[in-house]
Motif scaffolding. Structure first.
Motif, PDB file in Angstrom:
ATOM      1  N   THR A 166      70.023  86.388  -8.057  1.00 49.78           N
ATOM      2  CA  THR A 166      69.244  85.241  -8.533  1.00 49.78           C
ATOM      3  C   THR A 166      68.137  85.718  -9.477  1.00 49.78           C
ATOM      4  OG1 THR A 166      69.738  84.219  -6.416  1.00 49.78           O
ATOM      5  CG2 THR A 166      68.028  83.182  -7.724  1.00 49.78           C
ATOM      6  N   TYR A 167      67.520  86.852  -9.146  1.00 51.35           N
ATOM      7  CA  TYR A 167      66.481  87.422 -10.018  1.00 51.35           C
ATOM      8  C   TYR A 167      67.067  87.759 -11.401  1.00 51.35           C
ATOM      9  CZ  TYR A 167      63.951  91.262 -12.184  1.00 51.35           C
ATOM     10  OH  TYR A 167      63.346  92.073 -13.110  1.00 51.35           O
ATOM     11  N   PHE A 168      68.199  88.481 -11.415  1.00 47.95           N
ATOM     12  CA  PHE A 168      68.777  88.853 -12.714  1.00 47.95           C
ATOM     13  C   PHE A 168      69.217  87.616 -13.502  1.00 47.95           C
ATOM     14  CE2 PHE A 168      69.313  93.166 -10.843  1.00 47.95           C
ATOM     15  CZ  PHE A 168      68.700  93.882 -11.866  1.00 47.95           C
ATOM     16  N   SER A 169      69.623  86.577 -12.785  1.00 49.12           N
ATOM     17  CA  SER A 169      70.022  85.331 -13.444  1.00 49.12           C
ATOM     18  C   SER A 169      68.831  84.603 -14.054  1.00 49.12           C
ATOM     19  CB  SER A 169      70.618  84.394 -12.400  1.00 49.12           C
ATOM     20  OG  SER A 169      71.923  84.081 -12.672  1.00 49.12           O
ATOM     21  N   ASN A 170      67.739  84.535 -13.288  1.00 50.62           N
ATOM     22  CA  ASN A 170      66.661  83.610 -13.675  1.00 50.62           C
ATOM     23  C   ASN A 170      65.424  84.268 -14.272  1.00 50.62           C
ATOM     24  OD1 ASN A 170      68.339  81.802 -12.489  1.00 50.62           O
ATOM     25  ND2 ASN A 170      67.128  81.526 -10.643  1.00 50.62           N
ATOM     26  N   ASN A 171      65.137  85.503 -13.867  1.00 51.11           N
ATOM     27  CA  ASN A 171      63.819  86.060 -14.219  1.00 51.11           C
ATOM     28  C   ASN A 171      63.825  87.401 -14.922  1.00 51.11           C
ATOM     29  OD1 ASN A 171      62.316  83.930 -12.885  1.00 51.11           O
ATOM     30  ND2 ASN A 171      63.196  84.775 -11.023  1.00 51.11           N
ATOM     31  N   TYR A 172      64.936  88.088 -14.939  1.00 51.46           N
ATOM     32  CA  TYR A 172      64.989  89.461 -15.448  1.00 51.46           C
ATOM     33  C   TYR A 172      64.473  89.572 -16.876  1.00 51.46           C
ATOM     34  CZ  TYR A 172      67.314  93.772 -17.067  1.00 51.46           C
ATOM     35  OH  TYR A 172      67.598  94.986 -17.617  1.00 51.46           O
ATOM     36  N   GLN A 173      63.556  90.503 -17.101  1.00 46.05           N
ATOM     37  CA  GLN A 173      63.011  90.837 -18.423  1.00 46.05           C
ATOM     38  C   GLN A 173      62.471  89.639 -19.186  1.00 46.05           C
ATOM     39  OE1 GLN A 173      65.393  93.437 -20.841  1.00 46.05           O
ATOM     40  NE2 GLN A 173      64.811  95.176 -19.597  1.00 46.05           N
ATOM     41  N   GLN A 174      61.956  88.675 -18.462  1.00 45.59           N
ATOM     42  CA  GLN A 174      61.374  87.550 -19.193  1.00 45.59           C
ATOM     43  C   GLN A 174      60.109  87.961 -19.923  1.00 45.59           C
ATOM     44  OE1 GLN A 174      60.796  83.836 -17.308  1.00 45.59           O
ATOM     45  NE2 GLN A 174      62.939  83.639 -16.759  1.00 45.59           N
ATOM     46  N   LEU A 175      59.370  88.938 -19.329  1.00 50.99           N
ATOM     47  CA  LEU A 175      58.117  89.343 -19.966  1.00 50.99           C
ATOM     48  C   LEU A 175      58.382  90.023 -21.298  1.00 50.99           C
ATOM     49  CD1 LEU A 175      55.881  90.575 -17.024  1.00 50.99           C
ATOM     50  CD2 LEU A 175      55.754  88.455 -18.312  1.00 50.99           C
TER      51      LEU A 175
END
Ligand code: SER
Length: 339
Positions: A166-175
């Motif tokens: 879920t993290y890699f789907s939704n939040n990964y490397q957003q910064l």
């Protein structure tokens, strides 16, 4: 040119066999089968290529990344719950590090293709941990967000990997804005115990029902390692495979979450025993309790409330207890063992 394909890890396991056939039936794209063991001969006709290899072998995954264009990845390889308790560190390696390697492969593929890669991860009712048998029977069906305190290494591994996906789907490397959210489309089902008429599971804690059935059909006596009041949800393998195909084919916008649990029927061990004895009255089925395995299944819910899956992607099992036995398991097993 990279070859377009669907990747299945753990392809030679019992879910792998069913899924390979299901994908061959439903999809117009070749399957690459990856497993530690050579793929069974009977399965070879359904796949493009088969690779004997380890999901912990990063060099191998790098080679696959250069040779294939994966549109979908079904990451089934894992050590099941009982086996994992005997070697927890190995289980962690395979179940967690193996999964992150596959998620990393999916991300590289999505980046290089510039389009969404779908990732399926089979999770389990082992992610739940209820304190006592009394409490489990009192609460009945639970929702996906309750009792997430697993007592096994396998349950911890599955719960964490759901969250990683879920993290890699939704939040990964957003910064750093290097990777667009949604390029990895992670979907997962927490399965109940699965029962197949053509394969037996290896190393699971829900194996008491598949073992009881397969032994009865072969004319062997059997002692269940959990007691007659034990109750967890089960499902036939064909319904499990249909569920994967259905979830993966549902448009993302219909899904309100990435992880769903599902159930089909949940009789007690005693009820299964009586049912099996009605088909095989001469077979001796008894109990020889393994306390550790009993405590594991006691921590799993007696059933799950799968209304989210019903609402979001029309989940519905074809087999409930009666027709699972009558129309699938008993005839299927008799046919399987007829020689
Ligand atoms: N069937 C699995 C096991 O028993 C649970 O998902 O380990």
């Amino acid at each position: 040119m990279r070859k377009p394909a669907i990747l299945i890890t753990g392809a030679n396991g019992e879910m792998g066999h069913g899924l390979i056939k299901g994908l061959a039936r439903n999809k117009n794209i070749d399957v690459l089968a990856l497993d530690l063991e050579p793929l069974s001969k009977s399965m070879k006709a359904y796949v493009l290529d088969t690779i004997n290899g380890d999901i912990l072998d990063k060099k191998l995954l790098e080679i696959l990344n250069t040779e294939y264009e994966f549109r979908e990845i079904y990451h089934l390889a894992a050590l099941l719950s009982t086996r994992a308790e005997f070697s927890p560190l190995t289980a962690h390696d395979v179940n967690v590090n193996g999964t992150i390697n596959l998620l990393n492969l999916a991300i590289k593929q999505a980046q290089s293709q510039g389009r969404k890669v779908k990732f399926f991860f089979p999770s389990s009712i082992a992610v739940y941990g209820i304190n006592s048998f009394k409490e489990k029977m009192k609460i009945g069906s639970i929702s996906e967000t309750e009792y997430l305190s697993p007592i096994t290494m396998y349950g911890c591994n599955k719960l964490y990997c759901e969250q990683l996906g879920t993290y890699f789907s939704n939040n990964y490397q957003q910064l750093s804005a290097n990777f667009k959210p949604g390029l990895l489309d992670f979907r997962s089902i927490r399965f109940p115990g699965l029962i197949s008429a053509i394969t037996t599971p290896a190393g699971g804690t829900s194996d008491f029902i598949p073992e009881m059935l397969h032994n009865a059909v072969r004319g062997n006596s059997y002692n269940s390692f959990v007691n007659k009041c034990t109750k967890i949800p089960f499902m036939t393998m064909p319904d499990g495979i249909e569920a994967i195909l259905k979830l993966m084919d549902t448009p993302r916008e219909h899904l309100t979450q990435s992880v769903y649990h599902i159930s089909a029927f949940a009789p007690t061990t005693g009820e299964f025993k009586s049912k099996i004895e009605s088909y095989f009255p001469n077979i001796k089925i008894g109990y020889k309790i393994n306390e550790k395995r009993q405590s594991i299944v006691n921590s799993w819910p007696s059933d799950v409330d799968d209304s989210k899956a019903k609402n979001d992607w029309n989940w519905k099992p074809n087999y409930k207890f009666q027709n699972a036995m009558e129309d699938y398991l008993i005839p299927g097993l008799k046919e399987f063992y007829k020689n």
